[in-house]
Design an enzyme around this catalytic site. Structure first.
Site, PDB file in Angstrom:
ATOM      1  N   TRP A 102      -6.184   1.272  -7.018  1.00  0.00           N
ATOM      2  CA  TRP A 102      -7.074   1.999  -6.335  1.00  0.00           C
ATOM      3  C   TRP A 102      -6.879   3.625  -6.737  1.00  0.00           C
ATOM      4  O   TRP A 102      -7.794   4.160  -6.780  1.00  0.00           O
ATOM      5  CB  TRP A 102      -6.596   1.886  -5.036  1.00  0.00           C
ATOM      6  CG  TRP A 102      -7.351   0.694  -4.462  1.00  0.00           C
ATOM      7  CD1 TRP A 102      -6.598  -0.468  -3.867  1.00  0.00           C
ATOM      8  CD2 TRP A 102      -8.639   0.219  -4.660  1.00  0.00           C
ATOM      9  NE1 TRP A 102      -7.461  -1.432  -3.646  1.00  0.00           N
ATOM     10  CE2 TRP A 102      -8.838  -1.326  -3.979  1.00  0.00           C
ATOM     11  CE3 TRP A 102      -9.735   0.565  -4.922  1.00  0.00           C
ATOM     12  CZ2 TRP A 102      -9.725  -1.904  -3.952  1.00  0.00           C
ATOM     13  CZ3 TRP A 102     -10.949  -0.145  -5.099  1.00  0.00           C
ATOM     14  CH2 TRP A 102     -10.991  -1.265  -4.725  1.00  0.00           C
ATOM     15  N   ASP A 173      -5.418   8.840  -0.205  1.00  0.00           N
ATOM     16  CA  ASP A 173      -6.145   7.598   0.092  1.00  0.00           C
ATOM     17  C   ASP A 173      -5.126   6.609   0.847  1.00  0.00           C
ATOM     18  O   ASP A 173      -4.181   6.063   0.427  1.00  0.00           O
ATOM     19  CB  ASP A 173      -6.603   6.748  -1.120  1.00  0.00           C
ATOM     20  CG  ASP A 173      -7.297   5.532  -0.707  1.00  0.00           C
ATOM     21  OD1 ASP A 173      -7.356   5.209   0.166  1.00  0.00           O
ATOM     22  OD2 ASP A 173      -7.829   4.731  -1.811  1.00  0.00           O
ATOM     23  N   LYS A 197      -9.673  -1.918   6.667  1.00  0.00           N
ATOM     24  CA  LYS A 197      -8.125  -2.599   6.184  1.00  0.00           C
ATOM     25  C   LYS A 197      -7.329  -2.520   7.665  1.00  0.00           C
ATOM     26  O   LYS A 197      -7.194  -3.447   8.199  1.00  0.00           O
ATOM     27  CB  LYS A 197      -7.458  -1.904   5.241  1.00  0.00           C
ATOM     28  CG  LYS A 197      -7.770  -2.344   3.746  1.00  0.00           C
ATOM     29  CD  LYS A 197      -9.323  -2.186   3.320  1.00  0.00           C
ATOM     30  CE  LYS A 197      -9.638  -2.644   1.944  1.00  0.00           C
ATOM     31  NZ  LYS A 197      -9.302  -1.990   0.914  1.00  0.00           N
TER      32      LYS A 197
END
Ligand SMILES: *Cc1c(COP(=O)(O)O)cnc(C)c1O
Length: 362
Positions: A102, A173, A197
């Site tokens: 990511w 993030d 999530k």
């Protein structure tokens, strides 16, 4: 009742049963309103109360001070990969810490927008480790617009135990961990998380940003402009009303039933320990991906010596109602995502299944 299946999906992921039930109960009509949350105007008083309550819950849970804005944005984490540099670079360069899929993706999007520098990259060991603070401090450019990192790499299961100690404000993030424990928000210029999530359903991204960061936005199309989005309380256009409503219900659960993120953290540590104890005690039958010092409490990727038994493992697990355990193709094996909403009993079932499987096949 849910159908007694334990869902270990990495995202969209398990939600608290209490929040789902509440949504079900009130789906046809909000109490005192007589219309569904799916039907009412985002400018209506009932919705204003929902989005305000969601923001208040988030502020309370994460101890967010007055000089930070809370935004509910669309486009997922992926849009933030581009929006952050578009708004925050101000002609400078930003430093990126690459610890997994990511953060790598975030940097490649940012590169399309402006200048970035990679100050650490764990790619050589397939992202199973993290930099030390010494390494980071030596590498950070003091004139960087921000230092970007991914606090929990969802695919590799690598998680920063604490924020990197650098003298440049952090942009983080936190998609796959936000609300999993308390954080020191003062260290961040921005921390953000797509909801699907650990915070709610898909469709909304929580962006927490310090006022001076918000003020950096240059002239940009409105929907890409933090200054404008924040000035309109995330309602420049129709926001993802239902997703925001679900975030409110999930944060209600965290505050009132769990009792806050400190309590959640204790539970999360205990849940993760159940799985890591099986892996560590398996004499090499199970192999964790991440190094011990940085392994994640949220996503536990592991494999066996060979992939010969992978299919059998997944089939037998499914028979025990343990679902969505296949690993990401870049890491292989299995991944158990054990977010806030995964009950302790679910992790206990998985741990005992893993032990039994090892006895049978080891
Ligand atoms: C899932 C995930 C993303 C991507 O989120 P989208 O909302 O699908 O864009 C980004 N970062 C992390 C850490 C993630 O877990």
């Amino acid at each position: 009742m849910k159908n007694h299946v334990y869902n270990f999906s990495a995202g969209p992921a398990v939600l608290p049963e209490e929040a789902l039930k509440k949504a079900q109960e009130n789906l046809l009509g909000l109490p005192g309103v007589g219309m569904s949350v799916l039907e009412i105007s985002h400018r209506s008083k009932p919705f204003a109360e929902i989005i305000e309550a969601a923001e208040m819950n988030i502020r309370k849970l994460m101890n967010i001070p007055e000089n930070y804005r809370v935004m509910f944005l669309q486009g997922g984490a992926l849009l933030q990969f581009a929006m952050l540099p578009m708004n925050l670079l101000g002609g400078k360069s930003a430093d990126y810490i690459i610890t997994g899929t990511w953060s790598k993706k975030a940097r490649s999007e940012a590169k399309l927008v402006g200048e970035t520098r990679v100050i650490w990259d764990g790619g050589e060991s397939n992202f199973n480790s993290l930099p030390t603070n010494e390494e980071l401090r030596a590498a950070v450019n003091s004139d960087a617009a921000y230092v970007y990192y991914t606090s929990n790499e969802t695919i590799q299961g690598v998680q920063f135990p604490t924020e990197p100690e650098v003298d440049v404000p952090l942009v983080c993030d936190a998609s796959s961990e936000f609300f999993y424990k308390p954080i020191n928000i003062q260290k961040y210029g921005c921390v953000y998380a797509c909801a699907q999530k650990n915070c709610g359903p898909a469709g909304v991204t929580l962006v927490i940003m310090r006022d001076d960061f918000v003020a950096r936005s240059p002239e940009l199309p409105s929907l890409l402009n933090y200054k404008k989005l924040s000035a309109e309380n995330s309602m420049l256009n129709t926001p993802p009303c239902f997703s925001i409503y679900m975030v409110k219900l999930v944060t209600d659960w965290l505050l009132n039933t769990v009792g806050g993120v400190e309590k959640m953290y204790e539970i999360n540590k205990a849940k993760a320990a159940l799985l890591y104890d099986v892996i560590d005690g398996s004499d090499g039958f199970y192999l964790g991906h991440a190094q011990k010092s940085c392994r994640s409490l949220m996503n536990v990727p592991f494999k066996m010596q060979t992939d010969a038994l992978d299919k059998v493992f997944l089939e037998e697990a499914a028979k025990e109602n343990l679902c969505s355990l296949a690993g990401h193709r870049s890491v292989g094996g299995f991944r158990a995502s054990i977010y806030n909403a995964m009950p302790v009993q679910g992790v206990e079932c998985l741990a005992s299944f893993m032990k039994n499987f090892m006895q049978k096949h080891g």
